[in-house]
Design an enzyme around this catalytic site. Sequence first.
Site, PDB file in Angstrom:
ATOM      1  N   ILE A  22       0.844  -1.209   0.000  1.00 51.73           N
ATOM      2  CA  ILE A  22       0.000   0.000   0.000  1.00 51.73           C
ATOM      3  C   ILE A  22       0.878   1.259   0.000  1.00 51.73           C
ATOM      4  CG2 ILE A  22      -1.807   1.258   1.238  1.00 51.73           C
ATOM      5  CD1 ILE A  22      -2.817  -1.378   0.190  1.00 51.73           C
ATOM      6  N   CYS A 385     -16.269 -17.345 -12.500  1.00 50.22           N
ATOM      7  CA  CYS A 385     -15.440 -18.529 -12.739  1.00 50.22           C
ATOM      8  C   CYS A 385     -16.159 -19.784 -12.241  1.00 50.22           C
ATOM      9  CB  CYS A 385     -14.061 -18.357 -12.118  1.00 50.22           C
ATOM     10  SG  CYS A 385     -12.844 -19.454 -12.877  1.00 50.22           S
ATOM     11  N   HIS A 511     -12.438 -13.475 -14.814  1.00 52.06           N
ATOM     12  CA  HIS A 511     -12.366 -12.808 -13.497  1.00 52.06           C
ATOM     13  C   HIS A 511     -12.435 -11.286 -13.692  1.00 52.06           C
ATOM     14  CE1 HIS A 511     -11.076 -16.157 -10.775  1.00 52.06           C
ATOM     15  NE2 HIS A 511     -10.774 -16.707 -11.926  1.00 52.06           N
ATOM     16  N   GLU A 513     -12.960  -9.033 -11.659  1.00 49.68           N
ATOM     17  CA  GLU A 513     -12.431  -8.269 -10.519  1.00 49.68           C
ATOM     18  C   GLU A 513     -10.972  -7.851 -10.718  1.00 49.68           C
ATOM     19  OE1 GLU A 513     -11.688 -12.666  -9.344  1.00 49.68           O
ATOM     20  OE2 GLU A 513     -13.132 -11.514 -10.528  1.00 49.68           O
TER      21      GLU A 513
END
Length: 539
Positions: A22, A385, A511, A513
Amino acid sequence: MGSSTKYIFITGGVTSSLGKGIIAASLGKLLQSRGFKVTIQKFDPYLNIDPGTLNPYEHGECYVTDDGAETDLDLGHYERFLNITTSQNNNITTGRIYNNVITKERKGEFLGKTVQVIPHITDEIKANFYKLGEDGKYDVVITEIGGCVGDIESLPFIEAVRQARWDLGANNFLVIHLTLIPYLKAAKELKTKPTQHSVKQLLEAGIQPDILVCRTEHHLPNDVKKKLALFCNVQLNSVIEAMDADSIYDVPLLMKKEKLDERVMTKLKLSSKENTDLENWKDFLGKLKNPTQEVTIGLIGKYVSLPDSYKSIIESFTHAGASIECHVNLKLMSSEEINAGNYIEKLEELDGILVAPGFGERGFEGKIETVKYARENKIPFFGICLGMQVAVIEFARNVLGHAKANSTEMDPYNPYPVIALMEEQKKIDQMGGTMRLGSYACDLKKGSKAFNAYGKTKIQERHRHRYEFNNDFLEEIEKNGMLATGKNPDTGLVEIVEIKNHPWFVGVQFHPEYKSTVLNPQPLFVKFIQAAIDNKKLK
């Protein structure tokens, strides 16, 4: 090496999981907003060649890039924060380094030399440090070194960083050390000793950190900062406080307030091309923190006790929810705990249901019950999926009446293999990197829910799976109301299924995402949340 490329290395000490990824992504974001071209790479000290074969409980999700690399979940943060695409070259493991060196040795490329950690392994590590900077595409390459300083397996990486300073020159090289300042409740004080030890270990390895980023639960008073600066050999204004934040997306703004980007630019002699443009980011944060509505969505999976297993899906809900000012209250539910006797009480509170990706049999029947409930009760459903495959199997069993329908993954000899291995997959006996991986094209049917989400007929999405929709059953399935609305143009493989007379029932083989970012929320997630909002109003 691009002569003008600057290299930043981020190491960690005291404990792992302090959020190097991060901090790396936030620094990257700040430099990017000042007009610099930035990329980030992660070096992982474990011996697996990639995280593809790791249990999600060990290491969180496995993130897949456009070029089909199975990588560390930190690459997801890099893409979500910077809105860039990463590749195979952005994630290197010890396993890959040793594999490369041993392959060269077997080919005789070392001309009879004794192959050693120094220089051969460290040279290979350095070559990989510099690879992304070679074509001059980036002004700054940020490299995150996984693990902790002092770990035996990190030593060759730390040594390679030490050598890199001499290759690159002082103005092109910077080390940020991320560390923890624990607070002792009983003594009511912050303790700097672990950080002093951690920096001492770095110094023993020949590296002087330029900037200390200190994770802490309490503000660091000036005297603590002074002590850290003195003992760790760092300028006072390079001791940077990283307080725990409400959201990871606050961190770039917190780091800007602490002037992390300015310290980096001064040390690397980078002159900013423009003023920091973070307006879009602030808009996103404003919407994230002030939602006008709320929905409850169930994420049904089998690794739910470690939320990091579904990191990209969780973040996709954050991005998509914020874009329509909706707070998504995400409930992670284990499919093993759902059965024919209790599914109604487990699922009736939900405004939308997502069945998550995964491998293997465990919890499979719970997923079937979940899909059946969503289909029969017209609850917005999103299958990803394996979630899409479950939807097809449930349809074959309960609508077509093939009670034994299954995937050949769960039952190799079932009479109705509506999900099966493609021919080229049948020859493969290895696990790692052998699936359909990376970005593939998909053509969408006009008028479908998927088309309405994307607003175009041609899309590219990332894959990570071995089993496919079996086209032998396509005609029968379509005739009964489940439509294939997205197909791969080259192979004819089904990528998306939808149910006709249902408010929102979409299963996707890819996928989605993996491509969601702060500035580009994934359209299917946006529409799914919208469908859940509409469903909630009907209750």
